[in-house]
Design a protein around this motif. Structure first.
Motif, PDB file in Angstrom:
ATOM      1  N   LYS A 142       0.845  -1.190   0.000  1.00  0.00           N
ATOM      2  CA  LYS A 142       0.000   0.000   0.000  1.00  0.00           C
ATOM      3  C   LYS A 142       0.879   1.239   0.000  1.00  0.00           C
ATOM      4  CE  LYS A 142      -3.799   2.269   2.471  1.00  0.00           C
ATOM      5  NZ  LYS A 142      -4.744   2.205   3.620  1.00  0.00           N
ATOM      6  N   MET A 143       0.433   2.270  -0.682  1.00  0.00           N
ATOM      7  CA  MET A 143       1.138   3.548  -0.670  1.00  0.00           C
ATOM      8  C   MET A 143       0.129   4.672  -0.460  1.00  0.00           C
ATOM      9  SD  MET A 143       3.731   5.212  -3.492  1.00  0.00           S
ATOM     10  CE  MET A 143       5.167   4.301  -2.903  1.00  0.00           C
ATOM     11  N   SER A 144       0.394   5.521   0.525  1.00  0.00           N
ATOM     12  CA  SER A 144      -0.455   6.691   0.761  1.00  0.00           C
ATOM     13  C   SER A 144       0.100   7.883   0.000  1.00  0.00           C
ATOM     14  CB  SER A 144      -0.540   6.999   2.254  1.00  0.00           C
ATOM     15  OG  SER A 144       0.753   7.303   2.774  1.00  0.00           O
ATOM     16  N   VAL A 145      -0.790   8.773  -0.424  1.00  0.00           N
ATOM     17  CA  VAL A 145      -0.408   9.929  -1.233  1.00  0.00           C
ATOM     18  C   VAL A 145      -0.927  11.191  -0.563  1.00  0.00           C
ATOM     19  CG1 VAL A 145      -0.510  11.010  -3.508  1.00  0.00           C
ATOM     20  CG2 VAL A 145      -0.578   8.499  -3.311  1.00  0.00           C
ATOM     21  N   GLN A 146      -0.026  12.140  -0.323  1.00  0.00           N
ATOM     22  CA  GLN A 146      -0.383  13.438   0.245  1.00  0.00           C
ATOM     23  C   GLN A 146       0.009  14.538  -0.737  1.00  0.00           C
ATOM     24  OE1 GLN A 146       1.636  13.770   4.004  1.00  0.00           O
ATOM     25  NE2 GLN A 146       0.556  12.035   4.916  1.00  0.00           N
ATOM     26  N   ALA A 147      -0.859  15.518  -0.895  1.00  0.00           N
ATOM     27  CA  ALA A 147      -0.554  16.660  -1.759  1.00  0.00           C
ATOM     28  C   ALA A 147      -1.361  17.865  -1.279  1.00  0.00           C
ATOM     29  CB  ALA A 147      -0.898  16.343  -3.219  1.00  0.00           C
ATOM     30  N   PRO A 148      -0.660  18.865  -0.678  1.00  0.00           N
ATOM     31  CA  PRO A 148       0.755  18.872  -0.317  1.00  0.00           C
ATOM     32  C   PRO A 148       0.993  17.978   0.898  1.00  0.00           C
ATOM     33  CG  PRO A 148      -0.306  20.816   0.549  1.00  0.00           C
ATOM     34  CD  PRO A 148      -1.349  20.104  -0.263  1.00  0.00           C
ATOM     35  N   VAL A 156      -3.003   3.949  -2.758  1.00  0.00           N
ATOM     36  CA  VAL A 156      -2.953   2.891  -3.771  1.00  0.00           C
ATOM     37  C   VAL A 156      -2.731   1.591  -3.025  1.00  0.00           C
ATOM     38  CG1 VAL A 156      -1.879   2.087  -5.893  1.00  0.00           C
ATOM     39  CG2 VAL A 156      -1.885   4.536  -5.360  1.00  0.00           C
ATOM     40  N   ALA A 157      -3.589   0.590  -3.266  1.00  0.00           N
ATOM     41  CA  ALA A 157      -3.521  -0.658  -2.518  1.00  0.00           C
ATOM     42  C   ALA A 157      -3.490  -1.858  -3.450  1.00  0.00           C
ATOM     43  CB  ALA A 157      -4.713  -0.767  -1.564  1.00  0.00           C
ATOM     44  N   GLN A 158      -2.607  -2.802  -3.142  1.00  0.00           N
ATOM     45  CA  GLN A 158      -2.526  -4.042  -3.900  1.00  0.00           C
ATOM     46  C   GLN A 158      -3.688  -4.949  -3.529  1.00  0.00           C
ATOM     47  OE1 GLN A 158       0.749  -6.517  -2.759  1.00  0.00           O
ATOM     48  NE2 GLN A 158       0.552  -7.918  -4.499  1.00  0.00           N
ATOM     49  N   LEU A 166      -3.917  -3.203  -8.750  1.00  0.00           N
ATOM     50  CA  LEU A 166      -3.854  -2.139  -7.756  1.00  0.00           C
ATOM     51  C   LEU A 166      -5.131  -1.333  -7.795  1.00  0.00           C
ATOM     52  CD1 LEU A 166      -0.221  -0.827  -8.453  1.00  0.00           C
ATOM     53  CD2 LEU A 166      -0.918  -2.439  -6.674  1.00  0.00           C
ATOM     54  N   HIS A 167      -5.666  -0.997  -6.632  1.00  0.00           N
ATOM     55  CA  HIS A 167      -6.835  -0.138  -6.529  1.00  0.00           C
ATOM     56  C   HIS A 167      -6.393   1.255  -6.091  1.00  0.00           C
ATOM     57  CE1 HIS A 167     -10.251  -3.365  -6.198  1.00  0.00           C
ATOM     58  NE2 HIS A 167      -9.474  -3.531  -7.242  1.00  0.00           N
ATOM     59  N   VAL A 168      -6.732   2.242  -6.897  1.00  0.00           N
ATOM     60  CA  VAL A 168      -6.429   3.637  -6.581  1.00  0.00           C
ATOM     61  C   VAL A 168      -7.659   4.228  -5.909  1.00  0.00           C
ATOM     62  CG1 VAL A 168      -5.718   5.870  -7.498  1.00  0.00           C
ATOM     63  CG2 VAL A 168      -4.903   3.760  -8.584  1.00  0.00           C
ATOM     64  N   LYS A 169      -7.474   4.730  -4.680  1.00  0.00           N
ATOM     65  CA  LYS A 169      -8.608   5.202  -3.883  1.00  0.00           C
ATOM     66  C   LYS A 169      -8.443   6.680  -3.541  1.00  0.00           C
ATOM     67  CE  LYS A 169      -8.954   0.620  -1.716  1.00  0.00           C
ATOM     68  NZ  LYS A 169      -8.987  -0.129  -0.429  1.00  0.00           N
ATOM     69  N   ASP A 170      -9.577   7.368  -3.419  1.00  0.00           N
ATOM     70  CA  ASP A 170      -9.524   8.767  -3.002  1.00  0.00           C
ATOM     71  C   ASP A 170      -9.460   8.844  -1.485  1.00  0.00           C
ATOM     72  OD1 ASP A 170     -12.080   8.331  -2.051  1.00  0.00           O
ATOM     73  OD2 ASP A 170     -13.073   9.451  -3.648  1.00  0.00           O
ATOM     74  N   GLU A 171      -9.560  10.066  -0.964  1.00  0.00           N
ATOM     75  CA  GLU A 171      -9.380  10.227   0.484  1.00  0.00           C
ATOM     76  C   GLU A 171     -10.547   9.664   1.289  1.00  0.00           C
ATOM     77  OE1 GLU A 171     -11.931  13.702  -0.528  1.00  0.00           O
ATOM     78  OE2 GLU A 171     -10.398  12.484  -1.481  1.00  0.00           O
ATOM     79  N   THR A 172     -11.662   9.352   0.645  1.00  0.00           N
ATOM     80  CA  THR A 172     -12.788   8.710   1.341  1.00  0.00           C
ATOM     81  C   THR A 172     -12.729   7.192   1.215  1.00  0.00           C
ATOM     82  OG1 THR A 172     -14.263   8.806  -0.584  1.00  0.00           O
ATOM     83  CG2 THR A 172     -14.201  10.744   0.859  1.00  0.00           C
ATOM     84  N   GLY A 245       1.654   8.482  -7.925  1.00  0.00           N
ATOM     85  CA  GLY A 245       1.978   7.657  -6.774  1.00  0.00           C
ATOM     86  C   GLY A 245       1.866   6.175  -7.089  1.00  0.00           C
ATOM     87  N   ALA A 246       0.847   5.794  -7.864  1.00  0.00           N
ATOM     88  CA  ALA A 246       0.674   4.396  -8.261  1.00  0.00           C
ATOM     89  C   ALA A 246       1.845   3.921  -9.110  1.00  0.00           C
ATOM     90  CB  ALA A 246      -0.639   4.230  -9.027  1.00  0.00           C
ATOM     91  N   THR A 247       2.382   4.799  -9.945  1.00  0.00           N
ATOM     92  CA  THR A 247       3.520   4.429 -10.796  1.00  0.00           C
ATOM     93  C   THR A 247       4.755   4.133  -9.960  1.00  0.00           C
ATOM     94  OG1 THR A 247       2.624   5.848 -12.544  1.00  0.00           O
ATOM     95  CG2 THR A 247       4.919   5.154 -12.764  1.00  0.00           C
ATOM     96  N   PHE A 248       4.987   4.933  -8.929  1.00  0.00           N
ATOM     97  CA  PHE A 248       6.110   4.656  -8.035  1.00  0.00           C
ATOM     98  C   PHE A 248       5.935   3.306  -7.336  1.00  0.00           C
ATOM     99  CE2 PHE A 248       6.945   9.178  -8.507  1.00  0.00           C
ATOM    100  CZ  PHE A 248       8.326   9.223  -8.493  1.00  0.00           C
TER     101      PHE A 248
END
Length: 260
Positions: A142-148, A156-158, A166-172, A245-248
């Motif tokens: 899993k990778m969390s994304v913050q901006a800023p 992003v979760a496997q 991978l599932h890309v999820k919003d903040e909700t 973030g998903a690409t990383f």
């Protein structure tokens, strides 16, 4: 490196189907870039993330680390993010511990700081230590994304399965994109390795992440990779940041193993 315009990814729509655009929450459209919350009195990130507003594709280019090539010692990764005009718009630097790089290799816990051309930190990625093997379905990547930094915009979760997903999820925590990969991630035919991006239905293909072939030397002796990202049409910079973030995460999960 520039993208070949002849390789446009078609948007797949069947008769009476819902288009990828309709499956994306309306607040994510290109013209709805909301103001960032005031984080520690600094809202400069709102302006600098706008570099993604008019960019439909980006290239993420990992810098070669000669220490890795010569000694086989895993070092912290560094990247440049380029737009369609081949201009560097962001730089990204991994932060990780030496012992974790030696013991855990590509599974090591990391943070990635992404900065604009003025050196302002505009994104922050964090991946904790986890497994990605089928025998550990409760401990997926899993990778969390913050901006800023300090303002979470999603993660992003496997998903457990034999093929990469991978599932890309919003903040909700709502799924907004699904990324699917091939069973074999090696460039067996000396070509790109593609990870198509689908809308949340998992059926409507609307973009693509591609790991670019760099030749025998690079593929064999170094894990310095190049990724191309074609964004789904009409999405705003927040969603583009999530897909970056998903690409990383794709890089660390499937291609950060040349010297292991």
């Amino acid at each position: 490196m520039k993208f070949d315009s002849s390789s446009e990814m078609p948007v797949l729509n069947q008769p009476n189907s819902i288009s990828p655009q309709e499956l994306i929450n309306s607040r994510w459209t290109k013209n709805s870039l909301q103001a960032f919350p005031n984080t520690n009195g600094n809202i400069r990130g709102a302006n600098h993330l706008r570099a993604l507003a008019s960019t439909e594709r980006v290239i993420i280019k990992q810098k070669k680390e000669w220490l890795e090539i010569v000694l086989g010692c895993e070092t912290q990764n560094h990247y440049d993010v380029l737009n369609e005009q081949n201009e560097v718009i962001f730089s990204a630097d991994e932060n990780s511990e030496f012992c974790m790089r030696c013991w855990c290799g590509p599974l090591r816990p990391i943070t990635v700081d992404i900065r604009d051309e003025d050196g302002v930190s505009i994104m922050h990625l964090r991946r904790p230590l986890a497994c990605q093997e089928l025998c550990f379905p409760c401990c997926m990547q899993k990778m969390s994304v913050q901006a800023p930094p300090g303002n979470s915009i999603g993660s992003v979760a496997q998903k457990w399965g034999f093929k990469p997903q991978l599932h890309v999820k919003d903040e909700t925590n709502q799924v907004v994109f699904i990324i699917k990969g091939p069973l074999c991630q090696f460039s067996c035919r000396c070509g790109d390795v593609d990870f198509p991006i689908y809308a949340s239905d998992g059926q409507s293909e609307c973009g693509k992440i591609s790991k670019r072939w760099r030749g025998v030397f690079h593929e064999t002796f170094t894990d310095a990779d190049i990724f191309g990202v074609k964004f789904p049409p009409g999405i705003n910079p927040y969603m583009k940041a999530l897909l970056i973030g998903a690409t990383f995460l794709v890089d660390y999960m499937y291609f950060e193993h040349a010297n292991q």
